[in-house]
Write a protein that holds these residues in place. Structure first.
Motif, short mmCIF file in Angstrom:
data_model
loop_
_atom_site.label_atom_id
_atom_site.label_comp_id
_atom_site.label_asym_id
_atom_site.label_seq_id
_atom_site.Cartn_x
_atom_site.Cartn_y
_atom_site.Cartn_z
N MET A 115 0.83 -1.20 0.00
CA MET A 115 0.00 0.00 0.00
C MET A 115 0.87 1.25 0.00
SD MET A 115 -1.09 2.63 2.21
CE MET A 115 -0.96 1.97 3.88
N ARG A 116 1.89 1.27 0.84
CA ARG A 116 2.76 2.44 0.91
C ARG A 116 3.52 2.64 -0.40
NH1 ARG A 116 5.46 2.10 7.00
NH2 ARG A 116 3.58 2.74 8.16
N ALA A 117 3.94 1.55 -1.02
CA ALA A 117 4.65 1.66 -2.29
C ALA A 117 3.76 2.28 -3.35
CB ALA A 117 5.14 0.28 -2.74
N ASP A 118 2.50 1.83 -3.42
CA ASP A 118 1.58 2.39 -4.41
C ASP A 118 1.26 3.85 -4.10
OD1 ASP A 118 1.52 0.10 -5.87
OD2 ASP A 118 -0.43 -0.59 -5.16
N PHE A 119 1.18 4.18 -2.82
CA PHE A 119 0.95 5.58 -2.44
C PHE A 119 2.09 6.46 -2.95
CE2 PHE A 119 1.81 9.14 0.39
CZ PHE A 119 0.61 9.81 0.36
N LEU A 120 3.32 6.03 -2.71
CA LEU A 120 4.47 6.82 -3.14
C LEU A 120 4.50 6.96 -4.66
CD1 LEU A 120 7.36 5.48 -0.86
CD2 LEU A 120 6.10 7.63 -0.63
N ARG A 121 4.26 5.87 -5.36
CA ARG A 121 4.32 5.92 -6.82
C ARG A 121 3.26 6.86 -7.39
NH1 ARG A 121 5.88 -0.36 -7.54
NH2 ARG A 121 3.95 -0.64 -6.38
N GLN A 122 2.10 6.92 -6.74
CA GLN A 122 1.01 7.74 -7.26
C GLN A 122 1.03 9.19 -6.75
OE1 GLN A 122 -2.89 5.81 -6.92
NE2 GLN A 122 -1.89 3.80 -6.98
N HIS A 123 1.46 9.35 -5.48
CA HIS A 123 1.35 10.67 -4.87
C HIS A 123 2.68 11.31 -4.46
CE1 HIS A 123 -3.03 10.40 -4.77
NE2 HIS A 123 -2.89 9.15 -4.34
N ARG A 124 3.73 10.52 -4.36
CA ARG A 124 5.05 11.06 -4.04
C ARG A 124 6.09 10.39 -4.95
NH1 ARG A 124 1.79 13.43 -1.52
NH2 ARG A 124 1.94 14.35 0.58
N PRO A 125 5.93 10.53 -6.28
CA PRO A 125 6.84 9.83 -7.19
C PRO A 125 8.30 10.23 -7.02
CG PRO A 125 5.50 11.46 -8.37
CD PRO A 125 4.90 11.32 -7.00
N ALA A 126 8.55 11.47 -6.64
CA ALA A 126 9.94 11.91 -6.45
C ALA A 126 10.58 11.15 -5.29
CB ALA A 126 9.99 13.41 -6.20
N VAL A 127 9.80 10.93 -4.22
CA VAL A 127 10.31 10.18 -3.07
C VAL A 127 10.59 8.73 -3.48
CG1 VAL A 127 9.78 9.32 -0.75
CG2 VAL A 127 9.11 11.64 -1.42
N ALA B 64 -3.83 11.25 7.78
CA ALA B 64 -5.17 11.30 7.20
C ALA B 64 -5.11 11.04 5.69
CB ALA B 64 -5.82 12.64 7.48
N GLU B 65 -4.10 11.62 5.05
CA GLU B 65 -3.94 11.43 3.61
C GLU B 65 -3.64 9.96 3.29
OE1 GLU B 65 -1.23 13.37 -0.02
OE2 GLU B 65 -0.70 13.71 2.08
N LEU B 66 -2.78 9.36 4.08
CA LEU B 66 -2.42 7.96 3.86
C LEU B 66 -3.60 7.04 4.15
CD1 LEU B 66 -0.04 6.09 3.07
CD2 LEU B 66 0.45 5.87 5.51
N ASP B 67 -4.34 7.34 5.22
CA ASP B 67 -5.51 6.52 5.57
C ASP B 67 -6.57 6.58 4.47
OD1 ASP B 67 -4.36 5.74 7.93
OD2 ASP B 67 -5.46 7.16 9.18
N ALA B 68 -6.77 7.76 3.91
CA ALA B 68 -7.76 7.91 2.83
C ALA B 68 -7.33 7.11 1.61
CB ALA B 68 -7.92 9.39 2.48
N PHE B 69 -6.05 7.16 1.30
CA PHE B 69 -5.54 6.37 0.16
C PHE B 69 -5.72 4.88 0.43
CE2 PHE B 69 -2.18 3.87 -1.81
CZ PHE B 69 -2.33 4.21 -3.14
N HIS B 70 -5.44 4.47 1.67
CA HIS B 70 -5.55 3.06 2.03
C HIS B 70 -6.97 2.53 1.79
CE1 HIS B 70 -4.94 -0.26 5.32
NE2 HIS B 70 -4.91 -0.75 4.10
N ARG B 71 -7.95 3.31 2.17
CA ARG B 71 -9.34 2.87 2.01
C ARG B 71 -9.70 2.67 0.54
NH1 ARG B 71 -9.97 6.52 6.36
NH2 ARG B 71 -10.47 8.25 4.96
N THR B 72 -9.26 3.57 -0.31
CA THR B 72 -9.56 3.42 -1.73
C THR B 72 -8.70 2.33 -2.37
OG1 THR B 72 -7.98 5.18 -2.31
CG2 THR B 72 -10.27 5.82 -1.92
N TRP B 73 -7.48 2.21 -1.89
CA TRP B 73 -6.54 1.22 -2.43
C TRP B 73 -7.04 -0.19 -2.24
CZ3 TRP B 73 -3.34 -2.39 0.23
CH2 TRP B 73 -2.35 -3.00 -0.55
N LEU B 74 -7.69 -0.48 -1.12
CA LEU B 74 -8.18 -1.83 -0.83
C LEU B 74 -9.19 -2.32 -1.86
CD1 LEU B 74 -8.57 -1.67 3.06
CD2 LEU B 74 -6.93 -3.05 1.77
N ALA B 75 -9.84 -1.39 -2.58
CA ALA B 75 -10.82 -1.77 -3.59
C ALA B 75 -10.20 -1.95 -4.98
CB ALA B 75 -11.92 -0.72 -3.66
#
Length: 205
Positions: A129-141, A171-182
């Protein structure tokens, strides 16, 4: 026995490990002294080997074979990271972790076991989940960590201060997590292992 008799536990573990090392070399017959000494050195180096016990060492060796590792590869991994034999790799959680690092980080099971064994207990649901978050929302990181190697990247993905280090809010990560699970990735990597699903308490009526 290992808890009440540490010396006896170490000897038993060294005996079992020595037998595995000797079989890996294709040497028949009773346990030879060189393999007993080699095993004893590994057991002294890694406390978890003798606390695991002889039966667990045999089972864990077999679980590594199920990953298609050859006997020589298992020996090489154990010599570099002795605690690899203190872990059972047959469980669903470990299998999913190895599958994810191979698919997403191009790490073979042998590479992960010899170079990144410290992340063996990582939750694949969390790191995926964290990897997908970074790739989508923090690509530079993501790119900066990946450029430094898989070690620094895995360190960030398992970091308790992930939000601080990646520049996001909880809060931002939790919101992403909820959508990511689907998503397909979330359904594959974020699903609870079957054994844990069976143990989950039933909701109240």
């Amino acid at each position: 026995m290992s808890c009440s008799d540490p010396a006896g536990g170490q000897r038993a573990a060294a005996e079992a490990l020595g037998e595995l090392l000797q079989v890996a070399d294709g040497v028949p017959g009773p346990l030879q002294q060189q393999y007993r000494q080699q095993a004893a050195a590994l057991v002294q180096q890694q406390h978890a080997l003798w606390t695991a016990g002889p039966a667990a060492l045999h089972a864990n060796w077999a679980s590594l074979q199920q990953l298609s590792l050859s006997s020589s590869q298992i020996v090489a991994a154990a010599q570099k990271q002795p605690n690899v034999l203190a872990i059972n790799w047959d469980g669903e959680a470990k299998q999913r972790l190895l599958a994810w690092v191979q698919q997403e980080l191009d790490l073979s099971p042998l590479e992960f076991l010899t170079c990144h064994i410290g992340y063996a207990k990582a939750s694949v649901a969390t790191i995926a989940m964290r990897a997908d978050f970074l790739r989508q929302h923090r690509p530079a990181v993501w790119e900066s960590k990946l450029a430094r190697g898989t070690g620094p990247l895995l360190s960030l993905l398992t970091e308790s201060r992930f939000c601080v280090r990646s520049g996001c809010t909880k809060a931002e990560l939790d919101a992403f997590h909820r959508t990511w699970l689907a998503t397909p990735a979330g359904r594959r990597w974020g699903a609870m292992p079957r054994k844990l699903q069976h143990r989950a308490p039933k909701p109240p009526l």
